[in-house]
Design a protein around this motif. Sequence first.
Motif, PDB file in Angstrom:
ATOM      1  N   HIS A   1      12.359  28.125  52.625  1.00  0.00           N
ATOM      2  CA  HIS A   1      11.843  27.227  52.497  1.00  0.00           C
ATOM      3  C   HIS A   1      10.784  26.570  53.470  1.00  0.00           C
ATOM      4  O   HIS A   1      11.802  26.705  54.541  1.00  0.00           O
ATOM      5  CB  HIS A   1      13.150  25.569  52.123  1.00  0.00           C
TER       6      HIS A   1
ATOM      7  N   HIS B   1       6.566  25.510  53.376  1.00  0.00           N
ATOM      8  CA  HIS B   1       5.929  25.274  52.832  1.00  0.00           C
ATOM      9  C   HIS B   1       4.047  25.435  53.397  1.00  0.00           C
ATOM     10  O   HIS B   1       4.035  25.776  54.629  1.00  0.00           O
ATOM     11  CB  HIS B   1       5.744  23.507  53.010  1.00  0.00           C
TER      12      HIS B   1
ATOM     13  N   HIS C   1      13.675  19.793  45.995  1.00  0.00           N
ATOM     14  CA  HIS C   1      13.748  18.962  46.957  1.00  0.00           C
ATOM     15  C   HIS C   1      14.757  17.868  46.594  1.00  0.00           C
ATOM     16  O   HIS C   1      14.661  17.018  45.728  1.00  0.00           O
ATOM     17  CB  HIS C   1      12.314  18.695  47.461  1.00  0.00           C
TER      18      HIS C   1
ATOM     19  N   HIS D   1      17.337  21.544  50.780  1.00  0.00           N
ATOM     20  CA  HIS D   1      16.937  20.405  51.548  1.00  0.00           C
ATOM     21  C   HIS D   1      18.903  20.710  51.628  1.00  0.00           C
ATOM     22  O   HIS D   1      20.189  21.208  51.860  1.00  0.00           O
ATOM     23  CB  HIS D   1      17.225  18.873  52.191  1.00  0.00           C
TER      24      HIS D   1
ATOM     25  N   ASP E   1      11.572  24.470  57.074  1.00  0.00           N
ATOM     26  CA  ASP E   1      10.282  23.565  55.988  1.00  0.00           C
ATOM     27  C   ASP E   1       9.073  23.269  56.685  1.00  0.00           C
ATOM     28  O   ASP E   1       8.113  23.788  55.990  1.00  0.00           O
ATOM     29  CB  ASP E   1      11.430  21.870  56.432  1.00  0.00           C
TER      30      ASP E   1
HETATM   31 ZN   LIG Z   1      10.840  20.896  52.007  1.00  0.00          ZN
END
Ligand SMILES: [Zn+2]
Length: 375
Positions: free
Chosen positions: A27, A29, A216, A240, A308
């Motif tokens: 995970h 971005h 998510h 998450h 993240d």
């Molecule tokens: Zn995320």
Amino acid sequence: MTSQTSGTPANSPAPDQIRRAPKVLLHDHLDGGLRPGTIVELADACGYPRLPETDPGKLGAWFGRAADSGSLERYLETFSHTVAVLQTRDALFRVAAECAEDLAADGVVYAEVRYAPEQHLAGGLSLEEVVEAVDAGFREGERRARENGHRIRVGALLTAMRHAARSLEIAELADRHRDLGVVGFDIAGAEAGHPPTRHLDAFEYLKRANNHFTIHAGEAFGLPSIWQALQWCGADRLGHGVRIIDDIEVRADGSARLGRLASYVRDKRIPLELCPSSNLQTGAASSYADHPIGLLRKLNFRATVNTDNRLMSHTSMSREFEHLVDAFGYTLDDMQWFSVNAMKSAFIPFDERLAMINDVIKPGYAGLKSEWLFQ
Ligand SMILES: [Zn+2]
Ligand SMILES: O=c1[nH]cnc2c1ncn2[C@@H]1O[C@H](CO)[C@@H](O)[C@H]1O
């Protein structure tokens, strides 16, 4: 007994060992991991005038502060700047290549990096061109990493924005590029008020195509969001999922009682893509020591550790593990457990996951664990 083990090293891995340990990232971005210096140069090249700082050091610090808001909505506002400078083929290619290089230098051996193609069309690119530019960038980054003695494989996840209405189109795009570097699909954006069930057609489409997706869920909103993601949408993993903790009661004697949803998540080995630093910034946890990952690991959920957004959270995989080692006294065995969990949960084929676990991850940790013998 004690004397037999007295030669073993202090359990705590040193920062350098944490960095060299093979890590798996599910995970991350793309538009949350740019180098500050690259943002400044790209803004210059495309004439974007609204960067809050033009000195890379100050800009990096600004992202950290602005994202440190206690709310997911405010955290997400910072992406307007990174998305603004990612509107050309060259910019996407460069940022994807640097992403793979940076992860490899940090000891990540396998990564799934996500981004929302629909956010990169303002400069006239088509959805296909966006995917092709990022894919070419990842391949270039893998190649540069190899030149520098690092091995990494990077796959893409295509994200659809949950407040928008393009999810079916993006799901189809992901499926078309399935054997071309795109390993799955995701939805992201503000969670409250945007339930995943609004995108059922996209999820149905992917299931019919035997494709994979994560959602998510359980970050800024609690159990109903997780329940919908799993039981209505059929998510393979939870982005998450940290709020699953609301369905776990810890009794005074330390024993835990799991509700039906938490039991389902644990029994079905649903992977939780946990992102400790990001959760601290958006208010989902108050400190590393209080982060639910400690309990979820003890209860043997399929927990994984993730970054993240490395830019906004000023982090890396190694930093996430350093925080967890400090907070919970984790050892190299714990790091291996998280890394194997993540590799088992990846969206690439089973034989490749198994080879990564047996031929890369386990030997890597065995090497690190035996270093004390030769000091
Ligand atoms: Zn995320
Ligand atoms: O933690 C998160 N929760 C929800 N959405 C996020 C998070 N981090 C980033 N994005 C959103 O995903 C988009 C595509 O990468 C980003 O532009 C951002 O809006």
